[in-house]
Each structure stands twice: as C-alpha cells, then as structure tokens.
Design a protein around this motif. Sequence first.
Motif, PDB file in Angstrom:
ATOM      1  N   GLY A  14       0.548 -12.022   3.115  1.00 53.95           N
ATOM      2  CA  GLY A  14       0.758 -10.342   3.222  1.00 53.95           C
ATOM      3  C   GLY A  14      -0.568  -9.710   4.084  1.00 53.95           C
ATOM      4  N   GLY A  15      -1.409 -10.491   4.944  1.00 52.45           N
ATOM      5  CA  GLY A  15      -2.359 -10.066   5.669  1.00 52.45           C
ATOM      6  C   GLY A  15      -2.174  -9.287   6.972  1.00 52.45           C
ATOM      7  N   GLY A  16      -0.795  -8.650   7.109  1.00 54.54           N
ATOM      8  CA  GLY A  16      -0.715  -8.036   8.332  1.00 54.54           C
ATOM      9  C   GLY A  16      -1.027  -6.523   8.139  1.00 54.54           C
ATOM     10  N   SER A  17      -1.167  -6.041   6.971  1.00 50.62           N
ATOM     11  CA  SER A  17      -1.432  -4.829   6.875  1.00 50.62           C
ATOM     12  C   SER A  17      -2.031  -4.390   5.501  1.00 50.62           C
ATOM     13  N   GLY A  38       2.318 -14.091   7.032  1.00 53.54           N
ATOM     14  CA  GLY A  38       3.273 -13.268   6.459  1.00 53.54           C
ATOM     15  C   GLY A  38       4.507 -13.393   7.647  1.00 53.54           C
ATOM     16  N   ARG A  39       5.498 -12.227   7.481  1.00 51.82           N
ATOM     17  CA  ARG A  39       6.731 -12.403   7.990  1.00 51.82           C
ATOM     18  C   ARG A  39       6.607 -11.751   9.569  1.00 51.82           C
ATOM     19  N   THR A  40       5.508 -11.133   9.977  1.00 55.26           N
ATOM     20  CA  THR A  40       5.625 -10.288  11.249  1.00 55.26           C
ATOM     21  C   THR A  40       4.528 -10.710  11.843  1.00 55.26           C
ATOM     22  N   VAL A  62       3.085 -17.322  10.822  1.00 57.87           N
ATOM     23  CA  VAL A  62       4.175 -16.794  10.404  1.00 57.87           C
ATOM     24  C   VAL A  62       4.870 -17.690   9.133  1.00 57.87           C
ATOM     25  N   ALA A  63       5.258 -16.847   8.014  1.00 52.71           N
ATOM     26  CA  ALA A  63       5.512 -17.413   6.943  1.00 52.71           C
ATOM     27  C   ALA A  63       6.558 -16.467   5.974  1.00 52.71           C
ATOM     28  N   ASP A  64       7.379 -16.908   5.623  1.00 55.33           N
ATOM     29  CA  ASP A  64       7.949 -15.971   4.510  1.00 55.33           C
ATOM     30  C   ASP A  64       7.560 -16.685   3.123  1.00 55.33           C
ATOM     31  N   MET A  65       7.096 -15.920   2.452  1.00 54.08           N
ATOM     32  CA  MET A  65       6.488 -16.230   1.012  1.00 54.08           C
ATOM     33  C   MET A  65       7.565 -16.212   0.116  1.00 54.08           C
ATOM     34  N   THR A  66       8.701 -16.228   0.425  1.00 54.62           N
ATOM     35  CA  THR A  66       9.875 -16.666  -0.627  1.00 54.62           C
ATOM     36  C   THR A  66      10.152 -18.101  -0.447  1.00 54.62           C
ATOM     37  N   ARG A  84     -10.042 -28.269   3.649  1.00 58.91           N
ATOM     38  CA  ARG A  84     -10.508 -27.747   2.307  1.00 58.91           C
ATOM     39  C   ARG A  84      -9.888 -26.151   2.218  1.00 58.91           C
ATOM     40  N   LEU A  85      -9.686 -25.676   0.999  1.00 54.07           N
ATOM     41  CA  LEU A  85      -9.232 -24.289   0.808  1.00 54.07           C
ATOM     42  C   LEU A  85     -10.117 -23.798  -0.087  1.00 54.07           C
ATOM     43  N   ASP A  86     -11.173 -22.767   0.243  1.00 57.81           N
ATOM     44  CA  ASP A  86     -12.055 -22.258  -0.654  1.00 57.81           C
ATOM     45  C   ASP A  86     -11.812 -20.904  -1.387  1.00 57.81           C
ATOM     46  N   ILE A  87     -10.959 -20.311  -0.632  1.00 61.58           N
ATOM     47  CA  ILE A  87     -10.516 -18.889  -1.048  1.00 61.58           C
ATOM     48  C   ILE A  87      -9.241 -18.627  -0.614  1.00 61.58           C
ATOM     49  N   ALA A  88      -8.335 -17.995  -1.722  1.00 57.66           N
ATOM     50  CA  ALA A  88      -6.862 -17.621  -1.479  1.00 57.66           C
ATOM     51  C   ALA A  88      -6.702 -16.554  -2.152  1.00 57.66           C
ATOM     52  N   LEU A  89      -5.953 -15.463  -1.242  1.00 57.75           N
ATOM     53  CA  LEU A  89      -5.634 -14.190  -1.899  1.00 57.75           C
ATOM     54  C   LEU A  89      -3.949 -14.096  -1.834  1.00 57.75           C
ATOM     55  N   ASN A  90      -3.419 -14.228  -2.762  1.00 57.97           N
ATOM     56  CA  ASN A  90      -1.899 -13.979  -2.877  1.00 57.97           C
ATOM     57  C   ASN A  90      -1.486 -12.639  -2.944  1.00 57.97           C
ATOM     58  N   ASN A  91      -1.443 -11.852  -1.602  1.00 57.79           N
ATOM     59  CA  ASN A  91      -1.155 -10.432  -1.588  1.00 57.79           C
ATOM     60  C   ASN A  91       0.202 -10.075  -1.323  1.00 57.79           C
ATOM     61  N   ALA A  92       0.990 -11.026  -0.750  1.00 57.73           N
ATOM     62  CA  ALA A  92       2.376 -10.780  -0.341  1.00 57.73           C
ATOM     63  C   ALA A  92       3.268 -10.049  -1.520  1.00 57.73           C
ATOM     64  N   GLY A  93       3.844  -8.946  -1.445  1.00 58.31           N
ATOM     65  CA  GLY A  93       4.546  -8.399  -2.431  1.00 58.31           C
ATOM     66  C   GLY A  93       5.832  -7.451  -2.087  1.00 58.31           C
ATOM     67  N   TYR A  94       6.500  -7.071  -3.220  1.00 60.93           N
ATOM     68  CA  TYR A  94       7.494  -5.847  -2.709  1.00 60.93           C
ATOM     69  C   TYR A  94       7.448  -4.978  -3.950  1.00 60.93           C
TER      70      TYR A  94
END
Length: 250
Positions: A14-17, A38-40, A62-66, A84-94
């Motif tokens: 959900g990093g587009g806005s 994100g999707r857009t 571009v990815a649909d997080m569902t 590696r993946l050091d940090i993840a922010l799971n922000n996509a939501g509705y």
Amino acid sequence: MTQQFAGKTALVTGGGSGIGRASALALAAEGALVTVAGRTAETLKETVRLIEAAGGSARHVVADMTDEAQIERAVKAATADTGRLDIALNNAGYDGEYQLTKDYSTDMLDHMLALNVRGVFLSMKYELQYMVAQGSGAIVNMSSGAALVGVPGFSGYTATKAAEVAMTKSSALEVAPQGIRINAVCPGLVETPMIADMPAEDRKAFGAAHPLGRIARPEEIADAVVWLASDKSSFVTGIALPVDGGYSVP
C-alpha cells in the motif's frame, strides 16, 4: 537523518499514497532500499520518484495484496538484491463505508477480510520465511485506532483491524526467540485526499474527536513505523501502539 537502515531492505505494501507513501519515504531517508507494492502502478512510480528525488533508493512492484501468488512475488521482489528482508510494513488495507451492522454489505465485508486479514496474514507468512532464515527482522502491521474502541457504523472494519492486532501478538510470540519483532500501529484519523475534500465543519468535528484536537499527518504515523522498525525499539514486540491523539484513551 541517521542512515540507521543503510544496507537494509524494506517492503511497504500500500505504498502508493497516504501512510504507506510517507513511511516509504521515511524508511528510504534512513538508508533502506525500499520496495513499494500495491495495485496502481502510477502512484507507486510516484512514490519511487519522490524517494529518488530525495536521494534514496526504491523500486515498485504491482501486486494485489489479496492474491497469495502476487503477495509472494512482492516479497521476492523486495529481496532480489540481497536475499534478505529486514523491514516490512503491511499497510495495504480497506476501510469501506459507514453502514450499520444490520445493513452491512456482505461484499464490502468480504473485501475487508480478504485484504485486511487474509492479506496481512499471507504477507507475514512470506516475509517471515526470509526473516526466520536470516535470524532477524522487524514487521509492522498497520492496524487502526478503531481496533481498540467501538466505532458505530464500522463494525466490519473494526473487526478486521482487531484481527490484525491479534495476528500481530500471536506471530510476535512465535518468532521472538529468533530475534524477530512484530508490532502494530493503530492510527487515529489521518490527513488524506478524502479528508481534505470534506467540508470544513466536518473536518473540525473529526479533529475535535481526538483529544489533541486535530487530525494526524501521515508523516506522524511514519515516525512510529520507523521507530518500531529500528533498533531504538529493540525490546518492543507484540504491541498495538496507538498513534491517535488520545482517541482510544478510556
């Protein structure tokens, strides 16, 4: 900036806005290579442009997080350079629309469950595969102040955001022995284009609902994300951190 994340990789869904963009910018400013998903494509590319203009490094996917396969692909994209993946922010939501429970749209509820619950769960599933293998990492799940209190007309939304908190706590306990931390942020109302377009009297009322008397800026939520992702919160895991101007205080 301290460049505390120099050499680290980060994924922001959900990093587009909004909060996602502000958090991606903040993580990149601290030296992380940020992948925004994100999707857009257009909004994601704008986030990347802003990061690069500020001297940071970023890319988009571009990815649909569902969709499980697309979630896995987004996580792989974030690890492409270093493995590696050091940090993840799971922000996509509705968040949906105001509807009383007796009138609640089943389609709206199903979409919330797919994105807010299943999407966050699957994101953690694939993120943790890398973090457990490397023995480190920090995940931040973007919940809501609505998870901590009752909000009439948003029963489906509050349920899914409370589920995010529950998943955060349970998963945090699972991986704490590996030195991986998982926390949630619970914002109050945040400045978005939708809020900006509201009549002045409605904005005033929303601000007054927060004891600090105003709506949050996305950057203020991003500051909490950076702290939870950093070594400055090294003894913090499994919490749901309200960043809501006092809205959820009993």
